[in-house]
Structure formats: structure tokens, C-alpha cells
Design an enzyme around this catalytic site. Structure first.
Site, PDB file in Angstrom:
ATOM      1  CD  GLU A 211      -1.350  -2.405   2.007  1.00 18.81           C
ATOM      2  OE1 GLU A 211      -2.167  -3.120   2.611  1.00 18.81           O
ATOM      3  OE2 GLU A 211      -0.113  -2.630   1.984  1.00 18.81           O
TER       4      GLU A 211
ATOM      5  CG  LEU B 238      19.967 -30.876  -0.839  1.00 19.93           C
ATOM      6  CD1 LEU B 238      19.653 -31.375   0.566  1.00 19.93           C
ATOM      7  CD2 LEU B 238      18.914 -31.372  -1.824  1.00 19.93           C
TER       8      LEU B 238
ATOM      9  CE  LYS C  44      12.176 -47.652  -1.163  1.00 20.05           C
ATOM     10  NZ  LYS C  44      11.820 -48.849  -1.967  1.00 20.05           N
ATOM     11  CB  SER C  45      12.612 -44.228   4.017  1.00 17.35           C
ATOM     12  OG  SER C  45      12.880 -45.502   3.488  1.00 17.35           O
TER      13      SER C  45
END
Length: 370
Positions: A58, A214, A302-303
Site C-alpha cells: 500500500e 540442495l 522414499k522412506s
């Protein structure tokens, strides 16, 4: 809430939402907000929130108006994607700025879920005699700030689980080889999602197996996300190449060895565990919420992915499907319990499906969520 909005109202709110999107890579821990100010049917000012500590949308919209046009503010309509704040934080209240500008009408997409605001900005505007209407394009406004809304309402970040597989649902060959299932465009898209996140969560096993960094290696990255690594068996050591990257690390271990000297970019904490000896993932997400993390990018094996899913901590699934077939002996997508009935099988809402290079990207949520 009102339903008397015109096509013109929708047009200007859409512009405000587009502006809000411009803060997606930098505004956190604050929400992304856009504002458009209209007088006599024409835009006279617009702005968005860039980052914490800088003026809100704003204020930027008001300041964008040339001095010779400032008189047009009186009686103008302000379209704002999120309720103007009513409290003193890093910056003064935006509700007060709109009141001082003497706007006549404020159209708000959604109420602020922040308990410090939560309707107080709307009330302040109305007490000042300003016409306030809410709820215009609210689902889209909510979508812009999924992480902020989740943290304000539930004390934890919005968690996106990234998965990549072949068409037959494999994430790695039987021998563990997985680089690369997807193409360069999909991998670049992953880096963009990392840049949109304030934390990337993975495991020490994944870091070691994939030699993962990562980090967000994308032009849009404003800063590196916090790399949160779950190291239950204390596999990582301070000399691992992972710590050579300057991006910050939160290493979560079963216990902290005070004799080890970690790099300055690494904070080591002791994990909380559940009764069965597993990481207490809900407690970890609550800790990230306390650290003002809005969005988590979960990129792991996957675990751990299955553990997050079963703990009901996955809010959004982002799956890259590569046009490859890796065979029945290849490794699966994520670990879930054995289902004995189709009624037990999780159902998903498809939010977006598109091609990214040669691959398909699917964005989905659990039924009943956004």
C-alpha cells in the site's frame, strides 16, 4: 463478504495479484501483497511488497503516484490482495496510510490470518468512514500465500514434496543409479522451486548417496534456503563437501557431539523423537514455523517422503514424470503402508499438469485441500 463486485473490480484485483507474485522470491517471512489504486476508472498508483523491513504494497502504491496527481487519492479505490496491517511491526500500519490518503473505498481479497491483524485493519478502515469490501478472488489470494497462511493458522510451514520418476513409477534403478531421470529443464524448474522456498528438507542418506548440495542455482534466487538435514545416525561429519557451500544448514541429529567443530554456516540441534523411535516430524515443522519459515521443499528418498506423508505433513506434491521405463526391479516412489482396499488409497486434486521440457510436471494436493 460481498458479492456485488463488477468486472472492473475483478480486472484491478487481478492486477494486484500479479503484482503480489513479484514478491514470491523475496518477501518471506512476510506475505506477498499487491496493491492497485484507481481513480476515475484509471490506475494512478500500484506497488507490491518486496521484502521484510521495506515498505508494504500500500505504501509503495501511494508513493508511486506523482506529486501532481496526489489529489486524486481522495475518494479513490484501493485494491489490496491482503488486509492492510493495523499494527506497528518493522513498518507502520498500512491501514493508517490509506486513511491518511483519504481513499474512499478499499477492496480486499482476503483477511489477514496473522492474529496481530485478523480483521483489525478492516475495522480501522471502516471506523474512518472508508467503504471496505472483502472476498474478491479470495482463493487466488490464498494461493499466493499458502506458506504464510499455513504458518499463521497452524504454526508450521507449507510442505511441498518433490518427486521424480519414470512413467512406471521408478525413482532409481535396482543398483541405486538415478542421475538423471528427468531432463535439464525439469532440473532447472526444481532449482526455481527451491528458490521459492525458505527451507529445503532432506536426509543425510540422500546427501551422501547423491552428493547433493540442495542449493537454489537459479537466476531468480534472492537468497539461499536453509538446508535442513535429518541425520538420525550421525553420518555426516564437518569435513563433508556439503558444508563447503555457503548456504545455511540446520543439522538435526540424534545427539550433539560437543567435541565436533562445525562450519559457521551450520547449526546443529538434537531431534525430538516419537514413541517408536522415529523423528518427530511435526515437532521439526513446528520448529521451522518458529523460525518464520513459510515454505518447505521436501527433496528426499522414499522412506523420509513416506514418513512425511503418513504424518499428514505433505500439503502439496510436485511430481516430475520422465518418458522412461525403468523396469519392475527399480526402486519405488515413496514408502506407504500396504493398502487392502481402494477406500484406503489416498486421492489427490490435480492443481496443474504441464510439460517441462521432455517431462511432465504434476502438482497435486490431497482431497479437501487447496
Amino acid at each position: 463478504m460481498t458479492s456485488s463486485f463488477t468486472s472492473v473490480d475483478y480486472e484491478f484485483m487481478q492486477r494486484a495479484l500479479d503484482l503480489a507474485e513479484q514478491g514470491r522470491f523475496s518477501a518471506a517471512p512476510n506475505p506477498c501483497v499487491g496493491c492497485v489504486i484507481v481513480a476515475a476508472g484509471k490506475v494512478i498508483g500500484e506497488g507490491f511488497h518486496l521484502r521484510a523491513g521495506t515498505p508494504h504494497a500500500e505504501i509503495n502504491a501511494i508513493d508511486s503516484i506523482r506529486s501532481e496527481n496526489r489529489s486524486q487519492l481522495k475518494g479513490a479505490t484501493a485494491y489490496v490482495t491482503l488486509e492492510p496491517c493495523s499494527h506497528f511491526g518493522r513498518t507502520p500500519p498500512c491501514a493508517d496510510a490509506l486513511i491518511a490518503a483519504e481513499v474512499g473505498r478499499v477492496v480486499i481479497a482476503m483477511q489477514d490470518p496473522n492474529p496481530q491483524v485478523a480483521g483489525q485493519g478492516i475495522e480501522r478502515l471502516r471506523k474512518a468512514g472508508i467503504q471496505v469490501e472483502t472476498g474478491l478472488m479470495e482463493p487466488l489470494a490464498e494461493r499466493v500465500n499458502l506458506g504464510f497462511c499455513m504458518r499463521m493458522r497452524n504454526g508450521r510451514p507449507w510442505v511441498r514434496l518433490k518427486l521424480a520418476s519414470s512413467l512406471d513409477g521408478a525413482t532409481a534403478l535396482q543398483n541405486g543409479e538415478s542421475q538423471w531421470i528427468t531432463g535439464a529443464e525439469a532440473r532447472s524448474d526444481v532449482h526455481r522451486w527451491r528458490a521459492l522456498s525458505q527451507a529445503v528438507v532432506s536426509s543425510a542418506t540422500s546427501v551422501i548417496r547423491d552428493n547433493a548440495r540442495l542449493t537454489a542455482r537459479h537466476d531468480s534466487a534472492q537468497q539461499q534456503p536453509l538446508r535442513v538435514i535429518l541425520d538420525k545416525h550421525n553420518e555426516l561429519d564437518p569435513g563433508h563437501p556439503f558444508f563447503q557451500e555457503q548456504a545455511p544448514v540446520l543439522l538435526v541429529r540424534s545427539h550433539v557431539d560437543t567435541k565436533q567443530s562445525w562450519p559457521s554456516n551450520c547449526e546443529v540441534i538434537t531431534a525430538s523423537f516419537t514413541a517408536d523411535g522415529s523423528f518427530d516430524l511435526a515437532a521439526l515443522m513446528a520448529e521451522l514455523g518458529k523460525r518464520e519459515i513459510n515454505n518447505v521443499w521436501l527433496e528426499c528418498g522414499k522412506s523420509l517422503a513416506g514418513s512425511f506423508w503418513q504424518a499428514d505433513l505433505v500439503d502439496e506434491l510436485i511430481l516430475y514424470l520422465a518418458p522412461k521405463l525403468m523396469g519392475s526391479a527399480a526402486q519405488g516412489l515413496l514408502s506407504l503402508p500396504v493398502f487392502e482396499s481402494m477406500h484406503q488409497v489416498p486421492s489427490l486434486n490435480l492443481i496443474d499438469v504441464r510439460c517441462v521440457g521432455d517431462d511432465i510436471r504434476i502438482i497435486a494436493t490431497k482431497k479437501g485441500e487447496n
